[in-house]
Design a protein around this motif. Sequence first.
Motif, PDB file in Angstrom:
ATOM      1  N   ALA A  19      -4.934 -22.222  51.826  1.00  0.00           N
ATOM      2  CA  ALA A  19      -4.721 -22.157  53.271  1.00  0.00           C
ATOM      3  C   ALA A  19      -4.051 -20.827  53.577  1.00  0.00           C
ATOM      4  O   ALA A  19      -3.297 -20.292  52.758  1.00  0.00           O
ATOM      5  N   ALA A  20      -4.323 -20.312  54.750  1.00  0.00           N
ATOM      6  CA  ALA A  20      -3.714 -19.051  55.173  1.00  0.00           C
ATOM      7  C   ALA A  20      -2.209 -19.242  55.345  1.00  0.00           C
ATOM      8  O   ALA A  20      -1.741 -20.330  55.703  1.00  0.00           O
ATOM      9  N   ASP A  21      -1.457 -18.179  55.104  1.00  0.00           N
ATOM     10  CA  ASP A  21      -0.002 -18.269  55.212  1.00  0.00           C
ATOM     11  C   ASP A  21       0.450 -18.736  56.594  1.00  0.00           C
ATOM     12  O   ASP A  21       1.382 -19.522  56.716  1.00  0.00           O
ATOM     13  N   HIS A  22      -0.216 -18.262  57.651  1.00  0.00           N
ATOM     14  CA  HIS A  22       0.211 -18.676  59.002  1.00  0.00           C
ATOM     15  C   HIS A  22       0.021 -20.179  59.213  1.00  0.00           C
ATOM     16  O   HIS A  22       0.801 -20.814  59.916  1.00  0.00           O
ATOM     17  N   VAL A  23      -0.988 -20.751  58.590  1.00  0.00           N
ATOM     18  CA  VAL A  23      -1.202 -22.202  58.687  1.00  0.00           C
ATOM     19  C   VAL A  23      -0.091 -22.943  57.949  1.00  0.00           C
ATOM     20  O   VAL A  23       0.475 -23.915  58.464  1.00  0.00           O
ATOM     21  N   LEU A  24       0.256 -22.468  56.763  1.00  0.00           N
ATOM     22  CA  LEU A  24       1.317 -23.106  55.995  1.00  0.00           C
ATOM     23  C   LEU A  24       2.667 -22.955  56.687  1.00  0.00           C
ATOM     24  O   LEU A  24       3.462 -23.904  56.711  1.00  0.00           O
ATOM     25  N   GLU A  26       3.160 -22.791  59.889  1.00  0.00           N
ATOM     26  CA  GLU A  26       3.155 -23.744  61.000  1.00  0.00           C
ATOM     27  C   GLU A  26       3.440 -25.154  60.494  1.00  0.00           C
ATOM     28  O   GLU A  26       4.212 -25.902  61.099  1.00  0.00           O
ATOM     29  N   ARG A  27       2.818 -25.519  59.394  1.00  0.00           N
ATOM     30  CA  ARG A  27       3.018 -26.856  58.831  1.00  0.00           C
ATOM     31  C   ARG A  27       4.472 -27.080  58.423  1.00  0.00           C
ATOM     32  O   ARG A  27       5.064 -28.098  58.743  1.00  0.00           O
ATOM     33  N   HIS A  42       6.299 -34.420  62.104  1.00  0.00           N
ATOM     34  CA  HIS A  42       5.880 -33.052  62.388  1.00  0.00           C
ATOM     35  C   HIS A  42       5.726 -32.945  63.890  1.00  0.00           C
ATOM     36  O   HIS A  42       5.133 -33.821  64.526  1.00  0.00           O
ATOM     37  N   PHE A  45       1.695 -32.548  64.510  1.00  0.00           N
ATOM     38  CA  PHE A  45       0.737 -33.440  63.864  1.00  0.00           C
ATOM     39  C   PHE A  45       1.198 -34.883  63.726  1.00  0.00           C
ATOM     40  O   PHE A  45       0.382 -35.769  63.509  1.00  0.00           O
ATOM     41  N   SER A  93     -10.766 -24.534  50.578  1.00  0.00           N
ATOM     42  CA  SER A  93     -10.065 -24.121  51.776  1.00  0.00           C
ATOM     43  C   SER A  93      -9.695 -25.351  52.597  1.00  0.00           C
ATOM     44  O   SER A  93     -10.522 -26.233  52.828  1.00  0.00           O
ATOM     45  N   ASP A  95      -7.872 -25.033  55.696  1.00  0.00           N
ATOM     46  CA  ASP A  95      -7.402 -24.606  57.020  1.00  0.00           C
ATOM     47  C   ASP A  95      -7.691 -25.708  57.986  1.00  0.00           C
ATOM     48  O   ASP A  95      -7.127 -25.997  58.915  1.00  0.00           O
TER      49      ASP A  95
END
Length: 95
Positions: A19-24, A26-27, A42, A45, A93, A95
Amino acid sequence: ALALQTAAILPTHMIMLEAADHVLLERFSGRRVYPPTGETFHLVFNPPPAAIAGQVQPLPSDQEPLIRKELAAYRYNQQGLFSCYSKIARQISVD
């Protein structure tokens, strides 16, 4: 990989979730815990119920500088694992 080999563990399959760093970020940065029960939520989510929303707290480990440090260590180790186990590793992936 070295720790697995030292322990005489020889994997036959390896799945690497990507997963992209920005997604991680955010999580991780959206995680919250309700201290009386330890229940986690969360903000996007899995939001906490309205009755306890004001009482949930961020996890101490979910501060952006700490998350970025952990991601850097993960990325560094990920490359080594994938190189060592390229014949049995599959990247997916998420994402």
